[in-house]
Write a protein that holds these residues in place. Sequence first.
Motif, PDB file in Angstrom:
ATOM      1  N   ALA A  88       1.136   9.288  16.998  1.00 30.40           N
ATOM      2  CA  ALA A  88       0.299   8.744  18.078  1.00 30.40           C
ATOM      3  C   ALA A  88      -0.842   9.704  18.371  1.00 30.40           C
ATOM      4  O   ALA A  88      -0.658  10.926  18.446  1.00 30.40           O
ATOM      5  N   GLU A  89      -2.043   9.137  18.568  1.00 30.54           N
ATOM      6  CA  GLU A  89      -3.224   9.927  18.898  1.00 30.54           C
ATOM      7  C   GLU A  89      -3.527   9.812  20.396  1.00 30.54           C
ATOM      8  O   GLU A  89      -3.169   8.833  21.040  1.00 30.54           O
ATOM      9  N   GLY A  90      -4.199  10.808  20.939  1.00 25.13           N
ATOM     10  CA  GLY A  90      -4.712  10.733  22.305  1.00 25.13           C
ATOM     11  C   GLY A  90      -3.655  10.846  23.380  1.00 25.13           C
ATOM     12  O   GLY A  90      -3.789  10.234  24.450  1.00 25.13           O
ATOM     13  N   ILE A  91      -2.578  11.633  23.140  1.00 26.65           N
ATOM     14  CA  ILE A  91      -1.535  11.816  24.168  1.00 26.65           C
ATOM     15  C   ILE A  91      -2.079  12.792  25.212  1.00 26.65           C
ATOM     16  O   ILE A  91      -2.392  13.954  24.895  1.00 26.65           O
ATOM     17  N   GLU A  92      -2.159  12.317  26.443  1.00 28.71           N
ATOM     18  CA  GLU A  92      -2.764  13.140  27.488  1.00 28.71           C
ATOM     19  C   GLU A  92      -1.853  13.365  28.686  1.00 28.71           C
ATOM     20  O   GLU A  92      -2.153  14.194  29.541  1.00 28.71           O
ATOM     21  N   THR A  93      -0.744  12.610  28.770  1.00 30.36           N
ATOM     22  CA  THR A  93       0.148  12.764  29.924  1.00 30.36           C
ATOM     23  C   THR A  93       1.584  12.875  29.447  1.00 30.36           C
ATOM     24  O   THR A  93       1.945  12.412  28.350  1.00 30.36           O
ATOM     25  N   GLU A  94       2.413  13.499  30.309  1.00 28.50           N
ATOM     26  CA  GLU A  94       3.836  13.617  29.990  1.00 28.50           C
ATOM     27  C   GLU A  94       4.497  12.245  29.941  1.00 28.50           C
ATOM     28  O   GLU A  94       5.431  12.017  29.179  1.00 28.50           O
ATOM     29  N   VAL A  95       4.002  11.313  30.769  1.00 26.65           N
ATOM     30  CA  VAL A  95       4.576   9.964  30.773  1.00 26.65           C
ATOM     31  C   VAL A  95       4.374   9.308  29.408  1.00 26.65           C
ATOM     32  O   VAL A  95       5.288   8.690  28.852  1.00 26.65           O
ATOM     33  N   GLN A  96       3.164   9.441  28.884  1.00 27.99           N
ATOM     34  CA  GLN A  96       2.904   8.904  27.542  1.00 27.99           C
ATOM     35  C   GLN A  96       3.796   9.594  26.510  1.00 27.99           C
ATOM     36  O   GLN A  96       4.370   8.945  25.629  1.00 27.99           O
ATOM     37  N   HIS A  97       3.887  10.915  26.625  1.00 25.81           N
ATOM     38  CA  HIS A  97       4.697  11.712  25.691  1.00 25.81           C
ATOM     39  C   HIS A  97       6.146  11.247  25.693  1.00 25.81           C
ATOM     40  O   HIS A  97       6.753  11.002  24.640  1.00 25.81           O
ATOM     41  N   ASN A  98       6.733  11.101  26.872  1.00 31.26           N
ATOM     42  CA  ASN A  98       8.142  10.709  26.974  1.00 31.26           C
ATOM     43  C   ASN A  98       8.354   9.274  26.499  1.00 31.26           C
ATOM     44  O   ASN A  98       9.360   8.956  25.863  1.00 31.26           O
ATOM     45  N   VAL A 149       0.850  -1.191   0.000  1.00 30.52           N
ATOM     46  CA  VAL A 149       0.000   0.000   0.000  1.00 30.52           C
ATOM     47  C   VAL A 149       0.889   1.247   0.000  1.00 30.52           C
ATOM     48  O   VAL A 149       1.816   1.356   0.806  1.00 30.52           O
ATOM     49  N   PRO A 150       0.610   2.218  -0.877  1.00 34.78           N
ATOM     50  CA  PRO A 150       1.456   3.426  -0.953  1.00 34.78           C
ATOM     51  C   PRO A 150       1.120   4.422   0.150  1.00 34.78           C
ATOM     52  O   PRO A 150       0.583   5.502  -0.100  1.00 34.78           O
ATOM     53  N   LEU A 151       1.403   4.055   1.400  1.00 28.60           N
ATOM     54  CA  LEU A 151       1.102   4.906   2.538  1.00 28.60           C
ATOM     55  C   LEU A 151       2.226   5.882   2.812  1.00 28.60           C
ATOM     56  O   LEU A 151       3.363   5.705   2.351  1.00 28.60           O
ATOM     57  N   THR A 152       1.938   6.889   3.622  1.00 28.29           N
ATOM     58  CA  THR A 152       2.981   7.787   4.118  1.00 28.29           C
ATOM     59  C   THR A 152       3.023   7.810   5.642  1.00 28.29           C
ATOM     60  O   THR A 152       4.059   8.116   6.212  1.00 28.29           O
ATOM     61  N   THR A 153       1.890   7.460   6.294  1.00 31.48           N
ATOM     62  CA  THR A 153       1.828   7.614   7.757  1.00 31.48           C
ATOM     63  C   THR A 153       0.983   6.494   8.376  1.00 31.48           C
ATOM     64  O   THR A 153      -0.032   6.088   7.798  1.00 31.48           O
ATOM     65  N   LEU A 154       1.430   6.000   9.556  1.00 30.74           N
ATOM     66  CA  LEU A 154       0.620   5.127  10.399  1.00 30.74           C
ATOM     67  C   LEU A 154       0.278   5.908  11.672  1.00 30.74           C
ATOM     68  O   LEU A 154       1.162   6.493  12.309  1.00 30.74           O
ATOM     69  N   LYS A 155      -1.014   5.909  12.056  1.00 33.01           N
ATOM     70  CA  LYS A 155      -1.446   6.592  13.268  1.00 33.01           C
ATOM     71  C   LYS A 155      -1.806   5.541  14.321  1.00 33.01           C
ATOM     72  O   LYS A 155      -2.667   4.689  14.093  1.00 33.01           O
ATOM     73  N   ILE A 156      -1.119   5.615  15.471  1.00 36.61           N
ATOM     74  CA  ILE A 156      -1.389   4.687  16.566  1.00 36.61           C
ATOM     75  C   ILE A 156      -2.695   5.111  17.226  1.00 36.61           C
ATOM     76  O   ILE A 156      -2.846   6.263  17.669  1.00 36.61           O
ATOM     77  N   ASP A 157      -3.639   4.194  17.334  1.00 32.15           N
ATOM     78  CA  ASP A 157      -4.950   4.515  17.886  1.00 32.15           C
ATOM     79  C   ASP A 157      -4.842   4.902  19.364  1.00 32.15           C
ATOM     80  O   ASP A 157      -4.010   4.369  20.111  1.00 32.15           O
ATOM     81  N   ARG A 158      -5.709   5.853  19.753  1.00 29.96           N
ATOM     82  CA  ARG A 158      -5.676   6.355  21.128  1.00 29.96           C
ATOM     83  C   ARG A 158      -5.936   5.256  22.149  1.00 29.96           C
ATOM     84  O   ARG A 158      -5.501   5.343  23.294  1.00 29.96           O
ATOM     85  N   SER A 159      -6.631   4.168  21.751  1.00 28.69           N
ATOM     86  CA  SER A 159      -6.916   3.088  22.697  1.00 28.69           C
ATOM     87  C   SER A 159      -5.635   2.386  23.136  1.00 28.69           C
ATOM     88  O   SER A 159      -5.604   1.775  24.202  1.00 28.69           O
ATOM     89  N   PHE A 160      -4.582   2.452  22.291  1.00 27.06           N
ATOM     90  CA  PHE A 160      -3.303   1.844  22.662  1.00 27.06           C
ATOM     91  C   PHE A 160      -2.401   2.820  23.393  1.00 27.06           C
ATOM     92  O   PHE A 160      -1.426   2.423  24.029  1.00 27.06           O
ATOM     93  N   VAL A 161      -2.696   4.116  23.275  1.00 28.98           N
ATOM     94  CA  VAL A 161      -1.881   5.140  23.943  1.00 28.98           C
ATOM     95  C   VAL A 161      -2.344   5.336  25.376  1.00 28.98           C
ATOM     96  O   VAL A 161      -1.545   5.643  26.270  1.00 28.98           O
ATOM     97  N   THR A 162      -3.621   5.105  25.629  1.00 25.79           N
ATOM     98  CA  THR A 162      -4.213   5.391  26.943  1.00 25.79           C
ATOM     99  C   THR A 162      -3.479   4.670  28.070  1.00 25.79           C
ATOM    100  O   THR A 162      -3.198   5.247  29.126  1.00 25.79           O
TER     101      THR A 162
END
Length: 836
Positions: free
Chosen positions: A791-801, A750-763
């Motif tokens: 990544a979608e749904g980043i809500e905390t610094e811990v997730q961010h880091n 598939v000629p993609l450019t980006t994968l977005k990690i769903d917020r359900s896995f970031v939570t």
Amino acid sequence: MFPDDIARVALEYTPVEVYWLDLDGRIIQVNAAAVKALGYSCQEIIGLNIWDIDTRYSMAAWRAFIEFLQKNNGNHSRIESFHRRRDGSLYPVEVNAFLIEGLNGPLVCGFAQDISARRQAEESLQASEERLRTLINSSPDIICFKDREGRWLEANTADLELFCLTGVDYRGKTDCELATETHPCYRDAFLCCEASDERAWQANGLSRGEEVIRRPDGSVKVYDVTKVPLFEPDGRRKGLVVLGRDITERKQTEESLREERRFLQAVIDSIDDPILVISADCQLLRANQAARRFFIETEKVAANEDRWHCAMRFALARRHERLCNASEHECPVQAAHKNPSQRLKLTRSYWTPHGAEVHYEVVFNPLLGENGEVCAIIEVWRNISEHIALLNTLRAREQSYIHLAHHDPLTRLPNRLLFNDRLNQTIHASHRHGRRFAVLFIDLDRFKQINDSFDHSYGDQLLFAVAERLQQLFREDDTLARLGGDEFIVILTDIHQAEDAAIVAAKILHEIKQPFVIQGHQLLVGASIGIALYPEHGTTAEELVRNADAAMYRAKESGRNGFQYYSQELTARAFDRIPLESGLYYAIERGEFCLHYQPQFNLQSRRLRGIEALLRWQHPELGMVSPATFIPLAEESNLILRIGEWVLVEACRQMKDWLEHGLFAGDNLMSVNLSPKQFDHPDLVASIARILSESGLPAHQLELEITEATLMRAPEQAIDVLFRLRELGVKVAIDDFGTGYSSLIQLKRVPLTTLKIDRSFVTGLPYDSNDVAISRAVIALAQDLCLEVLAEGIETEVQHNFLICEGCLNGQGYLLSPPLEVSDLQMRLADWQAAP
């Protein structure tokens, strides 16, 4: 008979014309041959003058002739002339005349021989010689005739011009003598000619060789010279015929071909892959050094052997011990000859002398002649061992990804995705065979207290121990899965009575009530179980899971550590959709839709990557309606096509306006979500091209997001659409990646450019091991496929880091910025763009 009589009779009957004339030229006597030849009677001839019958003479010429005879004491004179017959016709004669002494004085006796036949033969011979000379002179080849001493007798024009002998009296001269009469540059050539002449004589037969001749202008000619010696019957030398053909151009062409072959050989020798040129009868015509080294290393072909049968190559192949032209294995070279329009490609595996297996991709290309016929087959061998090894690695990794995508990494049980697939299969099988089954939704009691009281590792080990105990209770055809957190779910197949599910639920409760020893601590938990039966409580996977979940909550409400069956009173009333559906139809015309924009950032630099357009509906009565409520309605009613186009038009227009006012950079993106029905529409690509053209937004600044499920519904069709979108320059992202069921084999095409990690896995990051494992897998997959990951749904610094450490460099979420209205976004753009 006296001698005089004998002579008279002889003269009378000889075929030679005999004339007797006086000194004045009058004929006084002739023989019968003369009478017959001239056509007169004897009486008519006698008295005629000689110039009456001989065109050579007149009276003066006759007198001069008599004087000549008298001066020479009457010796005979031999001349050729023409006699005139009585009818005026002429014929050629050869005349011998003598001055003799008669009874009454001197007489002239003439003998005339009719030479018409001889003249004709001579003329024919002369014409033949002329034709032969013309033919010889017209030949571009040199032709020369020499006598036994090497003296030139004849030479044609080409020979004379070659040696600059035109106008030179060459006849009777040897090569050495002629060398002094022409340009000095020919001296060596003439000496070589003499030497090769002698070799031809010594060979006693035809001799052939090449002779190099230098011309006065500095040019060099090469001749293919043939010399044919001629001998007398007794063996003595008679003469030599020399024939020479100018082969200078041929030699130059041959040298050019040799140079071209050397160049071609050097070119193909510089290629690391083996290259072979095979004839129609499977003989090797040419090979590069790589091919020769390959065969030499395999010790199947001698190092000094130039021509190999292609069957030798097949003898080297593992599982190809038989000849390639056996009836059960058609020779690929012959197959390529039969079908030159079809490009034949094979893969072969070989064992090296060192015991290593190598893989080659062999391509057979026909080499066509000027008329399109197949002259040979060019084989190009490409070592694909690394490629095969990489494919094997990718397959293994894909299997690992597939297992990871379908299994819970903590308990190794099937996850929600695999459970849903098995549940659908069970529904189909049960419907087909008229069977019943049950869905048991299990939620652990007091798990949160344990997780809060101890380290999270205790909770993980407890979940693992629960999964081990539960697995021992079920049959092979049953399915035990973990949905996430402390929730488990079971498919109990082929039950006969509703009470069968209760029996199993009781066993589950009994096992879970037993203490668990985790890191030296004795932990006690319970479980609440909800039971939904097929087909009584639902006929779809969604209904059965939802109803089992509702029954589980009733079990919790009933005091926990028990089980409940689903009942109709637990069904939540459906949302009244009529006002929404009617309002949705006019929302565009009334201007009730608007877009909010959520920024996307580089997580390290906090520099703005782009923004995602999010649709909002301001209902005049209900207020702000959630997209989760009205988007499904729009999908069902097909209004999503109109709404989706409005979103694209508005987002592109707004982005272009911001670009013109300098609020966004040229590498910032506008991300827009495409619904499944939008993506399936046949005019999608044309519509996007039109919108980009009308808005003026550069295509590379538009990023279209589709869900993983949309991609996998019809992969081939989806790939075609995405390739056409990418040709426009538009970027393509997979939204909610990890929540669907993507084939990695399909995904890499598939000629993609980006994968977005769903917020359900970031939570749950970085504490939920499932979320950690899945996020890492998605990031690794994106890196392997050279894709950008966000990544979608980043809500905390811990997730961010955590995401930065794992290599995810882009993200969005409330920690960074919530979705903003246009005015709020414009106020904050300057600060974000100023980020380093």
